[in-house]
Design a protein around this motif. Structure first.
Motif, PDB file in Angstrom:
ATOM      1  N   VAL A 288       0.857  -1.173   0.000  1.00 40.69           N
ATOM      2  CA  VAL A 288       0.000   0.000   0.000  1.00 40.69           C
ATOM      3  C   VAL A 288       0.896   1.227   0.000  1.00 40.69           C
ATOM      4  O   VAL A 288       1.866   1.296   0.753  1.00 40.69           O
ATOM      5  CB  VAL A 288      -0.921   0.007   1.238  1.00 40.69           C
ATOM      6  CG1 VAL A 288      -1.759   1.255   1.296  1.00 40.69           C
ATOM      7  CG2 VAL A 288      -1.802  -1.231   1.243  1.00 40.69           C
ATOM      8  N   THR A 289       0.597   2.192  -0.850  1.00 37.21           N
ATOM      9  CA  THR A 289       1.376   3.416  -0.913  1.00 37.21           C
ATOM     10  C   THR A 289       0.907   4.363   0.184  1.00 37.21           C
ATOM     11  O   THR A 289      -0.271   4.678   0.280  1.00 37.21           O
ATOM     12  CB  THR A 289       1.208   4.099  -2.284  1.00 37.21           C
ATOM     13  OG1 THR A 289       1.544   3.154  -3.294  1.00 37.21           O
ATOM     14  CG2 THR A 289       2.094   5.302  -2.416  1.00 37.21           C
ATOM     15  N   LEU A 290       1.845   4.786   1.010  1.00 36.22           N
ATOM     16  CA  LEU A 290       1.530   5.686   2.116  1.00 36.22           C
ATOM     17  C   LEU A 290       2.156   7.053   1.858  1.00 36.22           C
ATOM     18  O   LEU A 290       3.216   7.154   1.249  1.00 36.22           O
ATOM     19  CB  LEU A 290       2.058   5.106   3.428  1.00 36.22           C
ATOM     20  CG  LEU A 290       1.468   3.752   3.803  1.00 36.22           C
ATOM     21  CD1 LEU A 290       2.208   3.167   4.994  1.00 36.22           C
ATOM     22  CD2 LEU A 290      -0.005   3.873   4.103  1.00 36.22           C
ATOM     23  N   LYS A 291       1.495   8.100   2.345  1.00 35.47           N
ATOM     24  CA  LYS A 291       1.982   9.467   2.160  1.00 35.47           C
ATOM     25  C   LYS A 291       2.733   9.947   3.404  1.00 35.47           C
ATOM     26  O   LYS A 291       2.516   9.428   4.496  1.00 35.47           O
ATOM     27  CB  LYS A 291       0.805  10.411   1.923  1.00 35.47           C
ATOM     28  CG  LYS A 291       0.003  10.132   0.679  1.00 35.47           C
ATOM     29  CD  LYS A 291      -0.943  11.279   0.482  1.00 35.47           C
ATOM     30  CE  LYS A 291      -2.314  10.868   0.083  1.00 35.47           C
ATOM     31  NZ  LYS A 291      -3.241  11.973  -0.006  1.00 35.47           N
ATOM     32  N   PRO A 292       3.566  10.972   3.235  1.00 38.90           N
ATOM     33  CA  PRO A 292       4.267  11.514   4.403  1.00 38.90           C
ATOM     34  C   PRO A 292       3.345  12.303   5.342  1.00 38.90           C
ATOM     35  O   PRO A 292       3.617  12.428   6.533  1.00 38.90           O
ATOM     36  CB  PRO A 292       5.345  12.402   3.819  1.00 38.90           C
ATOM     37  CG  PRO A 292       4.967  12.652   2.413  1.00 38.90           C
ATOM     38  CD  PRO A 292       4.041  11.551   1.995  1.00 38.90           C
ATOM     39  N   SER A 293       2.224  12.854   4.821  1.00 39.36           N
ATOM     40  CA  SER A 293       1.272  13.569   5.680  1.00 39.36           C
ATOM     41  C   SER A 293      -0.120  13.483   5.071  1.00 39.36           C
ATOM     42  O   SER A 293      -0.282  13.271   3.873  1.00 39.36           O
ATOM     43  CB  SER A 293       1.683  15.032   5.851  1.00 39.36           C
ATOM     44  OG  SER A 293       1.600  15.702   4.619  1.00 39.36           O
ATOM     45  N   TYR A 294      -1.129  13.646   5.934  1.00 40.16           N
ATOM     46  CA  TYR A 294      -2.528  13.535   5.526  1.00 40.16           C
ATOM     47  C   TYR A 294      -3.327  14.701   6.082  1.00 40.16           C
ATOM     48  O   TYR A 294      -3.106  15.118   7.219  1.00 40.16           O
ATOM     49  CB  TYR A 294      -3.155  12.241   6.075  1.00 40.16           C
ATOM     50  CG  TYR A 294      -2.579  10.978   5.508  1.00 40.16           C
ATOM     51  CD1 TYR A 294      -3.166  10.352   4.433  1.00 40.16           C
ATOM     52  CD2 TYR A 294      -1.441  10.408   6.059  1.00 40.16           C
ATOM     53  CE1 TYR A 294      -2.637   9.186   3.915  1.00 40.16           C
ATOM     54  CE2 TYR A 294      -0.901   9.249   5.551  1.00 40.16           C
ATOM     55  CZ  TYR A 294      -1.506   8.641   4.474  1.00 40.16           C
ATOM     56  OH  TYR A 294      -0.977   7.488   3.958  1.00 40.16           O
ATOM     57  N   THR A 295      -4.297  15.166   5.308  1.00 37.43           N
ATOM     58  CA  THR A 295      -5.281  16.096   5.852  1.00 37.43           C
ATOM     59  C   THR A 295      -6.319  15.237   6.567  1.00 37.43           C
ATOM     60  O   THR A 295      -6.338  14.015   6.407  1.00 37.43           O
ATOM     61  CB  THR A 295      -5.965  16.920   4.738  1.00 37.43           C
ATOM     62  OG1 THR A 295      -6.663  16.013   3.876  1.00 37.43           O
ATOM     63  CG2 THR A 295      -4.960  17.736   3.954  1.00 37.43           C
TER      64      THR A 295
ATOM     65  N   ARG B 223      -3.177   1.990   9.727  1.00 33.49           N
ATOM     66  CA  ARG B 223      -3.994   2.976  10.428  1.00 33.49           C
ATOM     67  C   ARG B 223      -3.145   3.803  11.393  1.00 33.49           C
ATOM     68  O   ARG B 223      -3.318   5.019  11.506  1.00 33.49           O
ATOM     69  CB  ARG B 223      -5.142   2.289  11.180  1.00 33.49           C
ATOM     70  CG  ARG B 223      -6.288   1.887  10.283  1.00 33.49           C
ATOM     71  CD  ARG B 223      -7.532   1.505  11.069  1.00 33.49           C
ATOM     72  NE  ARG B 223      -7.292   0.465  12.054  1.00 33.49           N
ATOM     73  CZ  ARG B 223      -7.336  -0.834  11.808  1.00 33.49           C
ATOM     74  NH1 ARG B 223      -7.624  -1.268  10.602  1.00 33.49           N
ATOM     75  NH2 ARG B 223      -7.122  -1.714  12.761  1.00 33.49           N
ATOM     76  N   ALA B 224      -2.212   3.154  12.077  1.00 37.48           N
ATOM     77  CA  ALA B 224      -1.331   3.872  12.997  1.00 37.48           C
ATOM     78  C   ALA B 224      -0.459   4.870  12.233  1.00 37.48           C
ATOM     79  O   ALA B 224      -0.266   6.009  12.676  1.00 37.48           O
ATOM     80  CB  ALA B 224      -0.455   2.891  13.763  1.00 37.48           C
ATOM     81  N   HIS B 225       0.034   4.457  11.085  1.00 37.81           N
ATOM     82  CA  HIS B 225       0.842   5.352  10.242  1.00 37.81           C
ATOM     83  C   HIS B 225       0.028   6.582   9.841  1.00 37.81           C
ATOM     84  O   HIS B 225       0.509   7.707   9.941  1.00 37.81           O
ATOM     85  CB  HIS B 225       1.307   4.599   8.987  1.00 37.81           C
ATOM     86  CG  HIS B 225       1.933   5.477   7.962  1.00 37.81           C
ATOM     87  ND1 HIS B 225       3.283   5.752   7.932  1.00 37.81           N
ATOM     88  CD2 HIS B 225       1.394   6.164   6.925  1.00 37.81           C
ATOM     89  CE1 HIS B 225       3.537   6.562   6.925  1.00 37.81           C
ATOM     90  NE2 HIS B 225       2.414   6.823   6.294  1.00 37.81           N
TER      91      HIS B 225
ATOM     92  N   THR C  62      -1.408  12.503  10.411  1.00 35.34           N
ATOM     93  CA  THR C  62      -2.550  13.366  10.096  1.00 35.34           C
ATOM     94  C   THR C  62      -2.305  14.746  10.692  1.00 35.34           C
ATOM     95  O   THR C  62      -1.985  14.879  11.871  1.00 35.34           O
ATOM     96  CB  THR C  62      -3.862  12.777  10.650  1.00 35.34           C
ATOM     97  OG1 THR C  62      -4.061  11.504  10.057  1.00 35.34           O
ATOM     98  CG2 THR C  62      -5.038  13.677  10.328  1.00 35.34           C
ATOM     99  N   GLN C  63      -2.474  15.751   9.835  1.00 38.60           N
ATOM    100  CA  GLN C  63      -2.249  17.129  10.262  1.00 38.60           C
ATOM    101  C   GLN C  63      -3.427  17.605  11.098  1.00 38.60           C
ATOM    102  O   GLN C  63      -4.578  17.389  10.736  1.00 38.60           O
ATOM    103  CB  GLN C  63      -2.099  18.039   9.050  1.00 38.60           C
ATOM    104  CG  GLN C  63      -0.942  17.670   8.164  1.00 38.60           C
ATOM    105  CD  GLN C  63      -0.995  18.387   6.825  1.00 38.60           C
ATOM    106  OE1 GLN C  63      -1.952  19.072   6.523  1.00 38.60           O
ATOM    107  NE2 GLN C  63       0.047  18.207   6.042  1.00 38.60           N
ATOM    108  N   ALA C  64      -3.137  18.246  12.213  1.00 38.07           N
ATOM    109  CA  ALA C  64      -4.197  18.785  13.070  1.00 38.07           C
ATOM    110  C   ALA C  64      -4.843  19.967  12.380  1.00 38.07           C
ATOM    111  O   ALA C  64      -4.161  20.794  11.772  1.00 38.07           O
ATOM    112  CB  ALA C  64      -3.626  19.202  14.413  1.00 38.07           C
TER     113      ALA C  64
END
Length: 93
Positions: free
Chosen positions: A47-54, A83-85, A90-92
């Protein structure tokens, strides 16, 4: 008959599972062989994961992880790690 790859995307793995179901239905392979191939595919899903998420992207990603887990594409342990990643990155708002 069934071509093995080094790694699978979630979409490719679902396609491979459908192909295995078709091969079993045509009696080209038996259930035991299909199960072995499914385990092979499941162990190589990436699964491709991103360095940050909105916040919205995180919700979508987590929903996708749930779908993949329910479909049997990824294991429960992998889903928890993903899910932990996502939560950690996730950006606040």
């Amino acid at each position: 008959m069934f071509e093995k790859k080094q790694s699978y995307t979630p979409t490719e793995s679902q396609r491979a599972y459908k192909q295995l179901d078709q091969l079993v239905a045509k009696k080209n392979i038996n259930l035991r062989q299909a199960s072995a191939h499914r385990r092979y595919v499941a162990s190589r899903v990436q699964v491709t994961l991103k360095p940050s998420y909105t916040a919205q992207a995180a919700r979508r990603a987590k929903a996708e992880i749930v779908k993949l887990t329910e479909a049997g594409t990824i294991t429960m342990k992998s889903a928890a790690a993903y899910r932990a990643h996502i939560t950690k990155r996730t950006q606040a708002a």
